[in-house]
Design an enzyme around this catalytic site. Structure first.
Site, PDB file in Angstrom:
ATOM      1  N   GLY A  11      77.065 -20.451 -25.467  1.00 56.82           N
ATOM      2  CA  GLY A  11      77.161 -21.908 -25.464  1.00 56.82           C
ATOM      3  C   GLY A  11      78.565 -22.366 -25.815  1.00 56.82           C
ATOM      4  O   GLY A  11      78.750 -23.364 -26.516  1.00 56.82           O
ATOM      5  N   SER A 145      71.696 -23.954 -39.098  1.00 57.30           N
ATOM      6  CA  SER A 145      71.679 -25.418 -39.202  1.00 57.30           C
ATOM      7  C   SER A 145      71.105 -25.823 -40.544  1.00 57.30           C
ATOM      8  O   SER A 145      70.263 -25.120 -41.126  1.00 57.30           O
ATOM      9  CB  SER A 145      70.817 -26.025 -38.086  1.00 57.30           C
ATOM     10  OG  SER A 145      70.627 -27.408 -38.291  1.00 57.30           O
ATOM     11  N   TYR A 158      62.789 -27.132 -33.775  1.00 59.20           N
ATOM     12  CA  TYR A 158      64.186 -26.810 -34.083  1.00 59.20           C
ATOM     13  C   TYR A 158      64.302 -26.187 -35.465  1.00 59.20           C
ATOM     14  O   TYR A 158      64.966 -25.157 -35.648  1.00 59.20           O
ATOM     15  CB  TYR A 158      65.030 -28.084 -34.010  1.00 59.20           C
ATOM     16  CG  TYR A 158      66.485 -27.888 -34.365  1.00 59.20           C
ATOM     17  CD1 TYR A 158      67.373 -27.335 -33.439  1.00 59.20           C
ATOM     18  CD2 TYR A 158      66.970 -28.267 -35.611  1.00 59.20           C
ATOM     19  CE1 TYR A 158      68.721 -27.160 -33.754  1.00 59.20           C
ATOM     20  CE2 TYR A 158      68.311 -28.090 -35.942  1.00 59.20           C
ATOM     21  CZ  TYR A 158      69.180 -27.539 -35.011  1.00 59.20           C
ATOM     22  OH  TYR A 158      70.516 -27.364 -35.339  1.00 59.20           O
ATOM     23  N   LYS A 162      65.743 -22.393 -36.429  1.00 59.28           N
ATOM     24  CA  LYS A 162      66.957 -22.184 -37.213  1.00 59.28           C
ATOM     25  C   LYS A 162      66.679 -21.493 -38.544  1.00 59.28           C
ATOM     26  O   LYS A 162      67.512 -20.737 -39.052  1.00 59.28           O
ATOM     27  CB  LYS A 162      67.677 -23.516 -37.433  1.00 59.28           C
ATOM     28  CG  LYS A 162      68.326 -24.064 -36.169  1.00 59.28           C
ATOM     29  CD  LYS A 162      69.388 -23.119 -35.617  1.00 59.28           C
ATOM     30  CE  LYS A 162      70.169 -23.727 -34.476  1.00 59.28           C
ATOM     31  NZ  LYS A 162      71.258 -22.852 -33.992  1.00 59.28           N
ATOM     32  N   ILE A 190      77.724 -32.726 -37.570  1.00 58.85           N
ATOM     33  CA  ILE A 190      79.118 -32.563 -37.156  1.00 58.85           C
ATOM     34  C   ILE A 190      79.419 -33.629 -36.113  1.00 58.85           C
ATOM     35  O   ILE A 190      78.765 -33.682 -35.058  1.00 58.85           O
ATOM     36  CB  ILE A 190      79.369 -31.159 -36.568  1.00 58.85           C
ATOM     37  CG1 ILE A 190      79.040 -30.069 -37.601  1.00 58.85           C
ATOM     38  CG2 ILE A 190      80.810 -31.036 -36.086  1.00 58.85           C
ATOM     39  CD1 ILE A 190      79.885 -30.104 -38.857  1.00 58.85           C
TER      40      ILE A 190
END
Length: 248
Positions: A11, A145, A158, A162, A190
C-alpha cells in the site's frame, strides 16, 4: 561500495504509504512498492517525486488478501533484488460500519487485507531476509492502529484486524528471532495535507492532550530509526498518538 538496502512497502503509493516510500527513498533504499487500488495518476505522481533520489524503483500490483498473489509478488521481488532488508506492512482498509450492519463479506475483507495480508507478506519476506553480519538486522515494521488498542464501536472489523496485527507482531518477533526484528507502530489520527479523508473527525482533536493530530513525519521518522539504527528492539508496538490513548 556499500550495498543499498531493499525495501518492500505494501500500500505504498498513496496517503501514509506514499510518505513512507518517499522517506525510505530519502535514506537510500531501493524500493519495491506494492499497490492494488491506486490509480495510474497516483503512481505517476509518486514516480515523479522519487526521481530526485538515486534509487531503483519498482511498482507492483497485487491484492495482498490473496496468498497466491503475495507469493508471486515476493518471487518476482526475489528475481529482481535477491534478498530483502525491510518490509513495511502498511496496506489496510478503514471505514465505519455499525455492528448490526457487519456482513461476512466485511469481516473477510478487513481480516483479509489488514491481518491475513500482513501475515503472508511477513512469511514470504522472512524467506528472503538474510542477516549480513552481527551488526545488521532485517526489519519488519507493521502499521497497526490506535483502533487496535482503544474500543471504537463503530469500527469493529477494523479494530479486531488491527488488534490481530499487534498480537502477530509479538508472535513473529519470537518466531523470527534472533535474525529478524519485528515491531509495529500504532498511529492515532494522522492528518495528511491535501488528502481528502472523509473519516477524519476534526472535533476529536480535543481528546488529544497535545491538541493536534499527527503528521506523516511522526510515523516515517520512527520507521527511519528502526530500519537504520535498531539492533535490540523487537516485539513492541509503538503508540504514536499525541497522548490520545491516555485520555480515555
Amino acid at each position: 561500495m556499500k550495498k543499498r538496502k531493499t525495501a518492500l512497502i505494501t500500500g505504498g503509493a498513496k496517503r501514509l504509504g506514499k510518505d513512507i516510500s518517499i522517506s525510505l527513498a530519502s535514506i537510500g533504499c531501493d524500493l519495491f512498492i506494492n499497490y492494488n487500488s491506486s490509480t495510474s495518476s497516483d503512481l505517476d505522481a509518486l514516480e515523479l517525486e522519487l526521481k530526485k533520489y538515486d534509487i531503483e524503483l519498482n511498482f507492483y500490483k497485487a491484492d495482498i488478501s490473496d496468498a497466491s498473489e503475495v507469493e508471486k509478488m515476493f518471487k518476482d521481488f526475489s528475481n529482481r533484488f535477491g534478498s530483502l532488508d525491510i518490509l513495511v506492512n502498511n496496506a489496510a482498509i478503514f471505514r465505519y460500519i455499525d455492528f448490526f450492519d457487519i456482513s461476512e463479506k466485511d469481516i473477510d475483507e478487513f481480516l483479509g487485507i489488514n491481518l491475513k495480508g500482513t501475515l503472508f507478506c511477513s512469511k514470504e519476506a522472512a524467506k528472503l531476509m538474510k542477516r549480513e553480519d552481527s551488526n545488521t538486522y532485517p526489519q519488519i515494521v507493521n502499521i497497526a492502529s490506535l483502533g487496535g488498542i482503544l474500543n471504537w464501536t463503530g469500527f469493529i472489523p477494523y479494530g479486531i484486524s488491527k488488534a490481530g496485527v499487534i498480537k502477530l507482531t509479538e508472535l513473529l518477533s519470537l518466531r523470527l528471532a534472533p535474525d529478524i526484528l519485528v515491531n509495529a507502530i500504532a498511529p492515532g489520527t494522522i492528518y495528511i495535507e491535501n488528502d481528502k479523508n472523509p473519516l477524519i473527525n476534526f472535533k476529536e482533536v480535543d481528546k488529544y492532550p497535545l491538541n493536534k493530530f499527527g503528521k506523516s513525519e511522526d510515523i516515517t521518522s520512527l520507521i527511519s530509526f528502526l530500519v537504520n539504527e535498531n539492533k535490540f528492539i523487537t516485539g513492541h508496538t509503538f503508540v504514536v498518538d499525541g497522548g490520545r490513548s491516555q485520555n480515555k
